[in-house]
Design an enzyme around this catalytic site. Structure first.
Site, PDB file in Angstrom:
ATOM      1  N   CYS A   5       5.949 -10.862 -26.057  1.00 42.63           N
ATOM      2  CA  CYS A   5       5.173 -11.940 -25.051  1.00 42.63           C
ATOM      3  C   CYS A   5       5.760 -12.349 -23.695  1.00 42.63           C
ATOM      4  O   CYS A   5       5.465 -12.933 -23.009  1.00 42.63           O
ATOM      5  CB  CYS A   5       5.304 -13.261 -26.005  1.00 42.63           C
ATOM      6  SG  CYS A   5       4.584 -13.067 -27.534  1.00 42.63           S
ATOM      7  N   HIS A  22       4.158 -18.837 -21.206  1.00 38.19           N
ATOM      8  CA  HIS A  22       3.568 -17.847 -22.442  1.00 38.19           C
ATOM      9  C   HIS A  22       2.902 -19.253 -23.469  1.00 38.19           C
ATOM     10  O   HIS A  22       3.766 -20.137 -24.177  1.00 38.19           O
ATOM     11  CB  HIS A  22       4.099 -17.486 -23.214  1.00 38.19           C
ATOM     12  CG  HIS A  22       4.401 -16.441 -24.061  1.00 38.19           C
ATOM     13  ND1 HIS A  22       3.039 -16.169 -24.962  1.00 38.19           N
ATOM     14  CD2 HIS A  22       5.288 -17.175 -25.252  1.00 38.19           C
ATOM     15  CE1 HIS A  22       3.341 -16.576 -26.102  1.00 38.19           C
ATOM     16  NE2 HIS A  22       4.142 -16.594 -26.328  1.00 38.19           N
ATOM     17  N   ASN A  43      -1.075 -17.671 -30.040  1.00 39.10           N
ATOM     18  CA  ASN A  43      -0.685 -17.536 -29.484  1.00 39.10           C
ATOM     19  C   ASN A  43      -0.629 -15.764 -29.434  1.00 39.10           C
ATOM     20  O   ASN A  43      -1.624 -14.966 -29.835  1.00 39.10           O
ATOM     21  CB  ASN A  43       0.601 -16.859 -29.944  1.00 39.10           C
ATOM     22  CG  ASN A  43       2.096 -16.043 -29.474  1.00 39.10           C
ATOM     23  OD1 ASN A  43       1.487 -15.679 -28.567  1.00 39.10           O
ATOM     24  ND2 ASN A  43       3.048 -16.237 -29.666  1.00 39.10           N
TER      25      ASN A  43
END
Length: 406
Positions: free
Chosen positions: A183, A332, A362
């Site tokens: 990520c 993020h 996500n």
């Protein structure tokens, strides 16, 4: 700049001094015309419909003269693009396969939908579409790209996908490599691109963040399957006058002690008669595959709400700005509660926070450029806007950058 503590251990001292030998000796190797001809004739034979087509390896590597490299240049973001799969999975859909509900998921994460690869879709296809969008917006030709950085932890090929995207885009004068940092990948790729411009004299660099974590999720585990989706996003980073540098400050960290909180390890296949080996070496080696993604959600949450604000504050300090002077906060897209907690800590009002988590979940390395692309094309982010952005996740890794758009 204050150091940022990791999730479980203090950061190690950073040694920056490099000893350079005062003299460098060079030896020259003579290649005969015959040997040079043989090397130039090296060919890759690729099977195609209707026969075999020869492609001379490296034949296009010098197809177009490069511009002079100017070291010390600044960099700016001039284009972006994104792509998502067609297949949508809602919270109600997940409630059909695991014990959950739309309310349970949305209250705890802010997520309502996610897109996943299906049919003949693949990650390279998404990355190619996102990169094409960035080139189109920036009015940069594929021939003028010097470097393509693919940020992914889930490539279609174990050895990486950057080369295939470079090929399919037609970036004949570019070279490429992959970054694996989950990520945090796009944020790390973005900063890496600016360093190639400043220190290496590159002109145009494509940074692509793309991940397909749906391939590595246990869809019977409601703690993880509700979180992740697939997507790709890209930006074109371009050299500019140092006075117009769009990277105003940055901050990067990692702490491997936190790896146990978020991981997908390689597992070797079981041997039927393992009890008879008595610990002896097995040959041929056992075939391995990656486990499903494992996450300790509480620890990752604690890590993010503690470390991310500190990292952004460090980047702001380097840029000479305060949180009140930025136009946008773009984190993020992991969990809306994390996004809200960081915004509150930095005293950034909700109208300055970019979030599209509800629609996509996500998407790992794709989440920042995907959200940026939607905000730019939707007219929210305008030229010269200042954005504080941060990526964080497996490794554990985390980092921030303060950038100016356009």
């Amino acid at each position: 700049m204050a150091a940022t503590a990791g999730p479980v251990s203090p950061p190690s001292p950073c040694i920056r001094r490099v000893n350079v030998a005062p003299f460098i000796s060079c030896s020259f190797v003579y290649f005969s015309p015959e040997r040079t001809t043989r090397r130039a004739a090296l060919r890759l034979c690729a099977a195609v419909e209707g026969g075999v087509k020869d492609h001379v390896l490296g034949a296009t590597s010098s197809a177009k003269p490069r511009l002079p490299r100017l070291v010390g240049m600044g960099s700016k973001l001039v284009g972006c693009g994104s792509a998502v799969p067609k297949f949508n999975i809602s919270n109600d859909d997940l409630a059909q396969i695991v014990e959950t509900s739309d309310e349970w998921i949305s209250v705890r994460t802010g997520i309502r939908n996610r897109r996943v690869l299906s049919g003949d879709e693949n990650l390279n296809g998404l990355a190619l579409k996102a990169a094409s969008g960035a080139l189109e917006m920036s009015s940069v030709l594929a021939d003028d790209v010097d470097l393509l950085i693919l940020c992914t932890s889930t490539p279609d090929d174990l050895f990486g996908g950057g080369g295939q995207i470079q090929r399919d885009l037609g970036c004949k004068n570019a070279w490429t490599f992959d970054i694996t940092a989950a990520c945090s990948g796009f944020l790390i790729g973005l900063i890496t691109a600016t360093r190639f411009i400043k220190g290496g004299g590159y002109h145009n660099i494509l940074v692509v963040g793309a991940d397909a974590l749906s391939r590595h999720v246990d869809w019977t585990d409601r703690g993880t399957c509700i979180l992740f989706g697939d997507a790709a996003g890209a930006v074109l980073v371009q050299a500019c006058n140092a006075d117009d540098d769009g990277l105003l400050g940055f901050d990067l960290h990692s702490d491997g002690h936190g790896q146990r909180y978020l991981y997908a390890t390689a597992n070797e296949a079981e041997i039927p008669d393992a009890a008879n080996t008595n610990g002896a070496a097995v040959f041929p080696p056992r075939k391995a595959s990656y486990s499903c993604l494992q996450m300790n959600g509480k620890e990752v949450f604690r890590f993010a709400v503690r470390c991310v604000p500190q990292s952004i504050e460090n980047a702001l300090k380097e840029s000479g700005l305060t949180s009140s002077s930025i136009d946008w906060l773009l984190l993020h897209q992991a969990n809306q509660r994390i996004i809200d907690a960081v915004a509150t800590r930095l005293q950034i009002p909700s109208e300055k926070v970019i979030s599209n988590l509800a629609n996509y979940g996500n998407t790992s390395a794709a989440s920042i450029p995907l959200a940026l692309d939607e905000a730019v094309r939707g007219g929210r982010v305008k030229p010269r806007d200042v954005i504080a952005t941060s990526g964080f996740g497996a490794g554990l890794t985390w980092g921030s950058a303060v950038v100016r758009w356009g």
